[in-house]
Scaffold this motif. Sequence first.
Motif, PDB file in Angstrom:
ATOM      1  N   PHE A 144       0.822  -1.203   0.000  1.00  8.43           N
ATOM      2  CA  PHE A 144       0.000   0.000   0.000  1.00  8.43           C
ATOM      3  C   PHE A 144       0.865   1.266   0.000  1.00  8.43           C
ATOM      4  O   PHE A 144       0.498   2.271  -0.608  1.00  8.43           O
ATOM      5  CB  PHE A 144      -0.933  -0.003   1.211  1.00  8.43           C
ATOM      6  N   GLY A 145       1.998   1.201   0.697  1.00  2.08           N
ATOM      7  CA  GLY A 145       2.893   2.347   0.701  1.00  2.08           C
ATOM      8  C   GLY A 145       3.443   2.640  -0.685  1.00  2.08           C
ATOM      9  O   GLY A 145       3.550   3.802  -1.106  1.00  2.08           O
ATOM     10  N   THR A 146       3.796   1.585  -1.422  1.00  3.22           N
ATOM     11  CA  THR A 146       4.298   1.763  -2.783  1.00  3.22           C
ATOM     12  C   THR A 146       3.207   2.273  -3.703  1.00  3.22           C
ATOM     13  O   THR A 146       3.443   3.143  -4.554  1.00  3.22           O
ATOM     14  CB  THR A 146       4.854   0.430  -3.319  1.00  3.22           C
ATOM     15  N   LEU A 147       1.993   1.752  -3.565  1.00  2.00           N
ATOM     16  CA  LEU A 147       0.879   2.226  -4.384  1.00  2.00           C
ATOM     17  C   LEU A 147       0.604   3.712  -4.131  1.00  2.00           C
ATOM     18  O   LEU A 147       0.300   4.468  -5.062  1.00  2.00           O
ATOM     19  CB  LEU A 147      -0.375   1.396  -4.092  1.00  2.00           C
ATOM     20  N   THR A 148       0.714   4.130  -2.863  1.00  5.25           N
ATOM     21  CA  THR A 148       0.546   5.544  -2.538  1.00  5.25           C
ATOM     22  C   THR A 148       1.601   6.388  -3.240  1.00  5.25           C
ATOM     23  O   THR A 148       1.321   7.462  -3.776  1.00  5.25           O
ATOM     24  CB  THR A 148       0.643   5.762  -1.015  1.00  5.25           C
ATOM     25  N   SER A 149       2.832   5.877  -3.259  1.00  7.38           N
ATOM     26  CA  SER A 149       3.913   6.589  -3.937  1.00  7.38           C
ATOM     27  C   SER A 149       3.659   6.679  -5.443  1.00  7.38           C
ATOM     28  O   SER A 149       3.931   7.699  -6.081  1.00  7.38           O
ATOM     29  CB  SER A 149       5.242   5.882  -3.669  1.00  7.38           C
ATOM     30  N   ILE A 150       3.130   5.614  -6.020  1.00  8.53           N
ATOM     31  CA  ILE A 150       2.825   5.613  -7.460  1.00  8.53           C
ATOM     32  C   ILE A 150       1.733   6.622  -7.782  1.00  8.53           C
ATOM     33  O   ILE A 150       1.814   7.376  -8.762  1.00  8.53           O
ATOM     34  CB  ILE A 150       2.404   4.202  -7.914  1.00  8.53           C
ATOM     35  N   LEU A 151       0.699   6.679  -6.930  1.00  6.39           N
ATOM     36  CA  LEU A 151      -0.436   7.558  -7.189  1.00  6.39           C
ATOM     37  C   LEU A 151      -0.083   9.034  -7.024  1.00  6.39           C
ATOM     38  O   LEU A 151      -0.508   9.885  -7.814  1.00  6.39           O
ATOM     39  CB  LEU A 151      -1.598   7.201  -6.259  1.00  6.39           C
ATOM     40  N   PHE A 152       0.711   9.351  -5.981  1.00  2.00           N
ATOM     41  CA  PHE A 152       0.950  10.750  -5.661  1.00  2.00           C
ATOM     42  C   PHE A 152       2.305  11.271  -6.143  1.00  2.00           C
ATOM     43  O   PHE A 152       2.492  12.484  -6.249  1.00  2.00           O
ATOM     44  CB  PHE A 152       0.819  10.968  -4.149  1.00  2.00           C
ATOM     45  N   TYR A 153       3.245  10.346  -6.406  1.00  2.00           N
ATOM     46  CA  TYR A 153       4.564  10.785  -6.862  1.00  2.00           C
ATOM     47  C   TYR A 153       4.929  10.180  -8.215  1.00  2.00           C
ATOM     48  O   TYR A 153       6.067  10.275  -8.650  1.00  2.00           O
ATOM     49  CB  TYR A 153       5.632  10.427  -5.816  1.00  2.00           C
ATOM     50  N   HIS A 154       3.956   9.533  -8.849  1.00  2.00           N
ATOM     51  CA  HIS A 154       4.136   8.988 -10.198  1.00  2.00           C
ATOM     52  C   HIS A 154       5.357   8.067 -10.298  1.00  2.00           C
ATOM     53  O   HIS A 154       6.113   8.119 -11.259  1.00  2.00           O
ATOM     54  CB  HIS A 154       4.248  10.123 -11.218  1.00  2.00           C
ATOM     55  N   GLU A 155       5.518   7.228  -9.273  1.00  2.00           N
ATOM     56  CA  GLU A 155       6.611   6.250  -9.312  1.00  2.00           C
ATOM     57  C   GLU A 155       6.381   5.265 -10.463  1.00  2.00           C
ATOM     58  O   GLU A 155       5.265   4.803 -10.695  1.00  2.00           O
ATOM     59  CB  GLU A 155       6.672   5.483  -7.985  1.00  2.00           C
ATOM     60  N   ARG A 156       7.455   4.962 -11.184  1.00  2.00           N
ATOM     61  CA  ARG A 156       7.354   4.095 -12.353  1.00  2.00           C
ATOM     62  C   ARG A 156       7.122   2.641 -11.934  1.00  2.00           C
ATOM     63  O   ARG A 156       7.818   2.117 -11.078  1.00  2.00           O
ATOM     64  CB  ARG A 156       8.635   4.197 -13.190  1.00  2.00           C
ATOM     65  N   VAL A 157       6.130   1.986 -12.533  1.00  2.00           N
ATOM     66  CA  VAL A 157       5.841   0.578 -12.265  1.00  2.00           C
ATOM     67  C   VAL A 157       6.769  -0.278 -13.111  1.00  2.00           C
ATOM     68  O   VAL A 157       6.796  -0.161 -14.336  1.00  2.00           O
ATOM     69  CB  VAL A 157       4.376   0.235 -12.587  1.00  2.00           C
TER      70      VAL A 157
END
Length: 293
Positions: free
Chosen positions: A252-265
């Motif tokens: 969930f922490g990584t998903l939050t980072s992806i959603l709000f900081y556009h972390e590359r999947v």
Amino acid sequence: MKTQNRALAGRAALVTTALLWGTSFVILKTTLESVGTLWILAIRFTLATQLLGLFAAKRLKGLSPRVLRGGSLMGLSLAAAYIVQTYGLFYTTPGKNAFLTAVYCVLVPFLAWGIYRRKPKAQHVLAAFLCLAGIGFVSLSGSESPFNRGDALTLLCGVFYALQIIVVEQYGGEDGDALCLSAVQFAVAALVCWAGALLFEPVPSDVPSGAWLSIAYMGFVCTGLCFFLEAWGMKRTPSSTAAVIMTLESVFGTLTSILFYHERVTAKLLTGFALIFVSVLLSETGLGLIKKE
């Protein structure tokens, strides 16, 4: 059927806790830029104590020695875990911090074995290692920094988290009072952090309003609500299974980072998600996941 419903409710409480905790990583990282570690933790635990105190006021008047003892041990373990984890974050990357903290999911069955002589099942051992590997893929994506003192502090944090889970299980059983235990736990943790903040850190000044809002969220939601849900869920979930479920916090922490900081999947992230998902299923269903009886 009633037993199954209680088990499902307990697991749902733990998943909710993992989700809310997952949102706290980004918030804590930004708050540390303006407020010291021990001050954040002291205020956070104080707010959580006040929140639960409102609901547990009548029960706290007749506090039993068992609840007081259990809550105090939980609070000491919790304070130690949070302090070394947050200080470890200063010397290592957030990914390595999250990964090494998750060592508690491996330690819990073995600590329970050493303390209670309760040998872990093969499914829990295998699930824990699969989950640890999965969190490695998720959290260490792109990390190349070497092992340092921050990593050592984070490993120590994992030990304290594992001890806290064991204590929660021992004192938060069917006859335990999750609300009072959590209130005492936070009060003890707050006292430890206030003492440390006053002795070792300067009083924060020029703190932006956003930082205060972040601390309030971490205190009321990520601490007060979440640890009550954890204690309540642990009453209905074996510690080994609960430890694996709680590692979803990293997902969930990584998903939050992806959603709000556009972390590359990346493929590494997706591999980690798959390993963690399989480990949770394995812990929940046993070896029947591999070979149906």
